[in-house]
Design a protein around this motif. Structure first.
Motif, short mmCIF file in Angstrom:
data_model
loop_
_atom_site.label_atom_id
_atom_site.label_comp_id
_atom_site.label_asym_id
_atom_site.label_seq_id
_atom_site.Cartn_x
_atom_site.Cartn_y
_atom_site.Cartn_z
N PHE A 1 -103.96 -72.27 -74.72
CA PHE A 1 -103.76 -73.70 -74.86
C PHE A 1 -102.57 -74.15 -74.00
O PHE A 1 -102.67 -75.08 -73.21
N TRP A 2 -101.40 -73.49 -74.19
CA TRP A 2 -100.20 -73.92 -73.48
C TRP A 2 -100.32 -73.70 -71.98
O TRP A 2 -99.80 -74.49 -71.19
N ALA A 3 -101.01 -72.66 -71.55
CA ALA A 3 -101.23 -72.43 -70.12
C ALA A 3 -101.99 -73.60 -69.51
O ALA A 3 -101.62 -74.12 -68.45
N GLU A 4 -103.04 -74.02 -70.19
CA GLU A 4 -103.83 -75.16 -69.70
C GLU A 4 -103.04 -76.46 -69.79
O GLU A 4 -103.05 -77.28 -68.87
N LEU B 1 -95.93 -67.31 -69.25
CA LEU B 1 -96.72 -68.09 -68.31
C LEU B 1 -96.16 -67.84 -66.92
O LEU B 1 -95.02 -67.40 -66.76
N GLU B 2 -96.97 -68.10 -65.90
CA GLU B 2 -96.57 -67.84 -64.53
C GLU B 2 -95.30 -68.60 -64.18
O GLU B 2 -95.20 -69.80 -64.47
N ASP B 3 -94.36 -67.90 -63.58
CA ASP B 3 -93.12 -68.53 -63.12
C ASP B 3 -93.38 -69.28 -61.83
O ASP B 3 -94.20 -68.86 -61.02
N ARG B 4 -92.64 -70.34 -61.66
CA ARG B 4 -92.65 -71.07 -60.40
C ARG B 4 -91.25 -70.95 -59.82
O ARG B 4 -90.27 -71.07 -60.55
N PRO B 5 -91.13 -70.71 -58.52
CA PRO B 5 -89.80 -70.56 -57.92
C PRO B 5 -88.90 -71.74 -58.25
O PRO B 5 -89.29 -72.90 -58.12
N GLY B 6 -87.71 -71.42 -58.74
CA GLY B 6 -86.73 -72.45 -59.04
C GLY B 6 -86.91 -73.14 -60.38
O GLY B 6 -86.10 -73.99 -60.74
#
Length: 126
Positions: free
Chosen positions: A24-27, A47-52
């Motif tokens: 749910f939270w990923a979506e 959940l996947e990290d995003r740079p920064g």
């Protein structure tokens, strides 16, 4: 002197199926589940990290569902002392982190350094 910064948002879920909560939270947040992250294990899903950007972790808990922040630091005792001077109190000392409570009642955690870029992005205290 020590340094600290926000590490992440933790979404505490009082549920049986942590994978369903993580989906749910990923979506909802547009961040895929990162099954290869070392933080994804047992009751925890990263959940996947995003740079920064700060980390987002979904965790299964026994208390009520809520959201809290983690503050990462290179000196946990010094950061706890700094936060206590601001009015925070220690709720619980865990093996690798400390659960604290803000003067306004919110719980948060003080953890060791977790994300890349810490020396460049952290505030310096002391």
């Amino acid at each position: 002197m020590h340094r600290s910064r926000i590490n992440g948002i933790l979404i505490d879920c009082n549920v049986e199926d942590i994978d369903a909560a993580a989906r749910f939270w990923a979506e909802a947040l547009g961040r895929p589940i990162n099954r290869d992250h070392p933080g994804t294990r047992g009751n925890y899903v990263m959940l996947e990290d995003r740079p920064g950007e700060i980390a987002v972790q979904i965790q299964r808990v026994d208390h009520e569902s809520r959201i809290h922040v983690d503050i990462e630091t290179d000196d946990i005792p010094a950061e706890i002392a700094r936060l206590e001077k601001l009015g925070a109190t220690v709720d619980k000392r865990m093996e690798r982190w400390v659960v604290m409570r803000a003067p306004s009642g919110q719980r948060f955690c003080v953890v060791r350094v977790q994300r890349d870029g810490f020396p460049d992005d952290a505030a310096t205290w002391g």
